[in-house]
Structure formats: C-alpha cells, structure tokens
Scaffold this motif. Sequence first.
Motif, PDB file in Angstrom:
ATOM      1  N   ILE B  75       0.977  -1.150   0.063  1.00  0.00           N
ATOM      2  CA  ILE B  75      -0.051   0.087  -0.008  1.00  0.00           C
ATOM      3  C   ILE B  75       0.737   1.249   0.111  1.00  0.00           C
ATOM      4  N   SER B  76       0.555   2.122  -0.982  1.00  0.00           N
ATOM      5  CA  SER B  76       1.283   3.550  -0.875  1.00  0.00           C
ATOM      6  C   SER B  76       0.744   4.366   0.124  1.00  0.00           C
ATOM      7  N   SER B  77       1.494   4.435   1.362  1.00  0.00           N
ATOM      8  CA  SER B  77       1.068   5.108   2.247  1.00  0.00           C
ATOM      9  C   SER B  77       2.344   5.596   3.059  1.00  0.00           C
ATOM     10  N   ASN B  78       2.186   6.710   4.005  1.00  0.00           N
ATOM     11  CA  ASN B  78       3.415   7.388   4.460  1.00  0.00           C
ATOM     12  C   ASN B  78       4.014   6.496   5.906  1.00  0.00           C
ATOM     13  N   LEU B 217      -0.046  -4.285   3.234  1.00  0.00           N
ATOM     14  CA  LEU B 217      -0.092  -5.156   2.034  1.00  0.00           C
ATOM     15  C   LEU B 217      -1.576  -5.342   1.627  1.00  0.00           C
ATOM     16  N   LEU B 218      -2.036  -5.155   0.474  1.00  0.00           N
ATOM     17  CA  LEU B 218      -3.337  -5.613  -0.046  1.00  0.00           C
ATOM     18  C   LEU B 218      -3.170  -6.975  -0.756  1.00  0.00           C
ATOM     19  N   GLU B 219      -3.627  -7.968  -0.109  1.00  0.00           N
ATOM     20  CA  GLU B 219      -3.727  -9.259  -0.913  1.00  0.00           C
ATOM     21  C   GLU B 219      -4.991  -9.302  -1.686  1.00  0.00           C
ATOM     22  N   GLN B 244      -2.184   1.474  -9.665  1.00  0.00           N
ATOM     23  CA  GLN B 244      -1.513   3.067 -10.045  1.00  0.00           C
ATOM     24  C   GLN B 244      -2.377   4.004 -10.453  1.00  0.00           C
ATOM     25  N   ALA B 245      -3.653   3.926 -11.072  1.00  0.00           N
ATOM     26  CA  ALA B 245      -4.529   4.837 -11.456  1.00  0.00           C
ATOM     27  C   ALA B 245      -5.191   5.302  -9.955  1.00  0.00           C
ATOM     28  N   LEU B 246      -5.339   4.363  -9.148  1.00  0.00           N
ATOM     29  CA  LEU B 246      -6.027   4.799  -7.885  1.00  0.00           C
ATOM     30  C   LEU B 246      -4.972   5.342  -7.004  1.00  0.00           C
ATOM     31  N   GLY B 247      -3.870   5.148  -7.010  1.00  0.00           N
ATOM     32  CA  GLY B 247      -3.024   5.742  -6.241  1.00  0.00           C
ATOM     33  C   GLY B 247      -2.553   4.813  -4.858  1.00  0.00           C
ATOM     34  N   THR B 248      -3.509   3.539  -4.807  1.00  0.00           N
ATOM     35  CA  THR B 248      -3.146   2.911  -3.969  1.00  0.00           C
ATOM     36  C   THR B 248      -1.887   2.175  -3.541  1.00  0.00           C
ATOM     37  N   SER B 249      -1.399   1.836  -4.773  1.00  0.00           N
ATOM     38  CA  SER B 249       0.045   1.046  -4.733  1.00  0.00           C
ATOM     39  C   SER B 249       0.605   1.562  -5.806  1.00  0.00           C
TER      40      SER B 249
END
Lengths: 136, 572
Positions: B75-78, B217-219, B244-249
Amino acid sequence: MWARAVWLAFRAPAGGRRGLTAKAGPQGSVRITAEMIEHLERLALVDFGSQEAVARLEKAIAFADRLRAVDTDGVEPMESVLEDRCLYLRSDNVIEGNCAEEVLQNSHRVVEEYFVAPPGNISLPKLDEQERFSHS
Amino acid sequence: MAAPMLRWCCPVRRWALACIDGGSRYGRGAATGCTSSGKRGQSSVAQQPRITAQKPRKGEHEWAAVVGLEIHAQISSNSKLFSGSQVHFTAPPNSLVSFFDASLPGTLPVLNRRCVEAAVMTGLALNCRINKKSLFDRKHYFYADLPAGYQITQQRLPIAVNGSMVYGVCVGKKRSQVINKTVRVKQIQLEQDSGKSLHDDLRSQTLIDLNRAGVGLLEVVLEPDMSCGEEAATAVRELQLILQALGTSQANMAEGQLRVDANISVHHPGEPLGIRTEVKNLNSARFLAKAIDYEIQRQINELENGGEILNETRSFDYKLGCTVPMRDKEGKQDYRFMPEPNLPPLLLYDAESLPTAADLQQVINIDQIREQLPELPSVTREKLVQRYGMLPEHSFALLNEVGLLEFFQNVIKETRAEPKKVTSWVLNTFLGFLKQQNLAVSESPVTPSALAELLNLLDRKAISSSAAKQVFEELWRSKGKTPAQIVSEKKLELMQDQEALEQLCHAVMEGHPQVVTDVKKGNPRAINKLIGLVRKATLSRADPTVIKEILEKKLSSGDVSGPSARGRTVQP
C-alpha cells in the motif's frame, strides 16, 4: 524430550497413522496422543518437558470443554472481548522509527546493522531421533 | 535445463500437446491462439500462431490448465499498517523500525486509516462487495523475518469479497486484436508485510532487515479463471494499472511493491481439476508468463509420463528458467489462525448508516470514497477510443507504457494534425525508437512539442512523410534542434513551385521514352517507375501524389513537348 515417554505410555498402535485428534479417555477425559504433542511442540516451540505438563494440558482442555455444556443455538459467536469497542484509526503520519541502535540492542548477533539469524528454520529432531528415555 | 518449447491454444482453453523433441508419440497440436516464449516489455510475446486448425492425431489427449493468482501489493502510504514508522524503499537497514515492528513486548497494533481507505478504493474499483464489518486474525509461522511469530491478516472476514476484473488479451496475427476476458476477484484483505532476509550462504547465516516488516499489504486473490501464462500476466498488468491509477499502490514489481504467487493445475477437459502446486517468487513481469507456462508444461509432462503432481510449493529459478520445489516447506503448514485479540472488528459506514455526531476522523464512509474514485484505466481507454477514433488495441498500447499517454496528450494539445496521424506517429515511430534503444518515455530526446511541430509541418504539406521520418531521426539524434531548423538545414522542404515541378516531370518523361510508352500501353507499374524517377530528380522533395497528378495530366493530354524553353533550369 518427554514426547517419547508419552509415546511409550500410550503405545500408539503399530502401522497406523493416528489422526491428530484427542481421544476420549475412559472417564470422558481427553487423551493427547504423542503425535499431537510433537505437532504442538513444533508449531508453538514449547517443550512439554514432563508427563505432568501433558497432564496439565489435558486438564486445561477438559476445563475448556465445559463450554460445550452451554446452549449457544442462535447466538453469534464472540470474536473477542473487545468486539464492541471502537477500532481506533490512526492518521497516516510518520511518528516512530529511526532507532536502529535501540532496536538492535536485543539481538544476540549484529552485522552492519542487520540482525543475524541462522540460514533457515532449524528443524526439530523427529520423534524417532530423540533420546530414548527409560520410563518407570 | 532449458525451458521446453510450449505450444497450446489459450483462448480456447485447451492444450494440444506440443511437438517436443524426441517425443514421437506427441502430435502436432494446432489451433489459433497464442504461444508464449517469455515477455517483452510489459506484455508477453506471441509468436506466429498457427492459423489452420488441424485435428489432433489419435491417441492424443487435450489438457486444460487452470491458474489462480494471489497478488500482494504494497500500500502506498506514509506509515505502516499498524505502526507509525515510515514506509520507504531504500533506507539504512533497520532504521524504519518501531518497537512494535520489532515485536518488543508491551507494544500494540494501531490501524492506519489510509490503509483502510486504500483497501476500500481497491475493492470498489474491482467491483467487490465491501464488508462493513471485517476482522483481523493472526497467522502463525516461524521465520526470522517475522519477529512476532505471526502475521496479522484477515482470514475469517476480509474487507472486500466477490469482485471481478476485466482485462484485454491481444490476439490475432499481429496481436492487433483485443479480446476482453474477466477474472473473478475472490477477496481483498489487509495484511502485514514481513521483513527482508539476505541469505549469506558463505557464512551460513541470514541477515535480517525489518524496514519492510509491518508495511501494509493488499492481498488480492484472483479465482482460477485464467488458463495460461499470458492471461495471468495480462491480468496482473491490468491490476497494476488499476492500482496505479487509484494511487493505492505504486505496484512496481522491480521494487517489490507487487508480488505474485500462482496456483496452477492441469486436467483433461470435462474431468475434475487436478492437484495444484503453488509457485512463489514470481516477482518479475518479464518472467511471470514464462514461469507459469513452464509449470503447466512440467505438470503435463509429469502426468503424461505416469507420474503424479504433489500439492507442494515451488519457486521459479530465473537463471534455469524452471520451477523447483522450495525447501523448508515440509508437508502442509498449520498456521493456527486465531482472532487478533488486540483489534476490535473494523466497521465501515455508508451514507445511510453514518453515525451522527461522529468524529469524522474515526469514521470511514464507503459512499464518499466511491464518489472520489479516480478514473480507471478501462474508462480512460474507452474515452480515447471515443474521442480520437483510435482502435481499442491502440488505447491499450498507450496505457501500457509509462508516460506514453501523457506524451500523446501533450502532442495532441499542440498540433493541428489529425488525431489518427498523431496516434500512428506516437505508437509506431516514437515508440519504435524508444524500444530500439530501450528507453523510457521520460528519457526521450524528442519532446512532445517537437513532435507536434513536426506533425504540423507534415499537416501543412511543407514536407513529405518520408522527409518527416528523416527529420524525426535527426531530432532523435541531435538534441536542441527544432524540426524547422532541421528541415531547412537538410533542405527537405517540399517543392512548392508547381511550374518547376512540371518542368522536371517533362524532363524525366523526355529522358525515358520507353517508360512513357509502357505507361501508355497500360502497364500499371510503369507509372510508379516514372514517379520514382521524378522523385529522385527532386531529391525526394516532391509529394508523390502531386507528381502523379502532373504526370497523369501530361500523359492524358498527350503533351510531350514541354513548355517553351525559356532558358530556365530547374533548381532542385
């Protein structure tokens, strides 16, 4: 390990693979097979160091079994004692970390700021390979 | 051991046995479809498929393969899932580790709101049902990079279930047609990542870095609806684009942000499914299809030879190009799942059920997240097709390369040329040059403005299309020059002087009377020869269509005597 002593005591039948379920003993109490003890020891890395430990386990299971006496038809199982609490959501900010030195302090061996571990999981010796205990 | 030659027909979901060296009892399987020999760029390569369907010889069995995927996306997070330490790819070892991550006693997990939002967004984008109540569990196993001895995951009740994803497989002679396929999404769950192990075989030790331990992680579990390596790779690619479009990862496989495990089995069509193996360590887009196809073929070979498939876990060895059994996995693992006692159930709300007077920071509204979902790749593609009249496969190609869509859109903004021309130049010429030199769009020496200017020149008919290609080459080679500069430097302007061109045509016609006669006799190829001669004479600075017009006019009017000589010579 006392697993072998347990094996001798309960005398697992020859040629048959037991399922890993507890057998009901003569008084309705639960008997644990040696295979189960070995399985538990591997899974949880606990050491049933003595006959007493195994007996204690059986008593614990019997104690918990009394729950079966309660009629739970139509009742939703409880997940945890916290299940009616609110799950707190933290904001996505960086507030911890940056303490490599402290975190590495607990490690037996450290190499260039890495924890050092053995190359893989060390297998426990199998049942047959253990020391033979003479039992009374 | 070299990877065996693989041939089967994917779209029909049947595996006719391949023509394997030395295997005389194997027939030549054939049908339309894809073959796979690894991946080029982001999508796998299909060799020339056989177009004629032949009946398999007697005694041959058909095989069907079934592929399911478990995809782990960071997951793309800080900060991490349950702690406030930073999520970052490169950092000094163990510098991004909190006490909780190191599993020191007395620490507790605290859920990161951003990770929950990411999971909900992904679930909505994949058409899942979002579970308003989901639960966390502990999955126990021992490994040095898992300090707690368990991983917090969502086994009983994950956050999203029962979704679907559409992906487009390229088929046809030149892989120019796109067929849409659907794969069901079984579930999406939140879980912790483990640390990283660096194996030091020399000193018989493993070095552990816990920077990655605890990262969210998103499984994503995809049902076994796929039937070959290419379908699996394409599905993974589509999921990558969606994330990538969602920005979630960021879903970058090279950086370990996207990891894939495949569950593979084979069976005869009509019979029950076979025993499946799990292939782990598929962390490269390039080798994903290859590894899966290898395993499928290995299972087929094994069963054909009378062997049996073990329900085991295997790993893909990139160097050898084959799957090998993983050590340390003896028998079936007993993970002793139990509810995570430190975390109450995760409750999500929608517009209806939103509690009044609630602290908004503590409440997640599914409907609000749905409203704010960014545009998904499938929608972007559809818009491209509608707006610019391009073929679906072009829209796929534009989205498949990082930065290409933006490049395309920037060119469109600055040029008057037709969108179809822009599409063709971007996908054929521009992309061709990039691929040849193995460059990313961001590394391109040609800017969108430069290409736009070039296309404007072409559109105005100031230069011919072959001249334009020359200009493009020069643009690529020498940075800083504008197309206009190159055109004037190389004198590539199209001849605008009609009369001069007519004189030239006349001169050529006079110089090649035999060809003129051929044309008049009705030889269709002769006119092209004439055109070619005129073009040569103009040093390729004349538009062939204009030349053709002039020649045809002259020929039909029977005017072989040129304009009265006025002592003027044609300036090339």
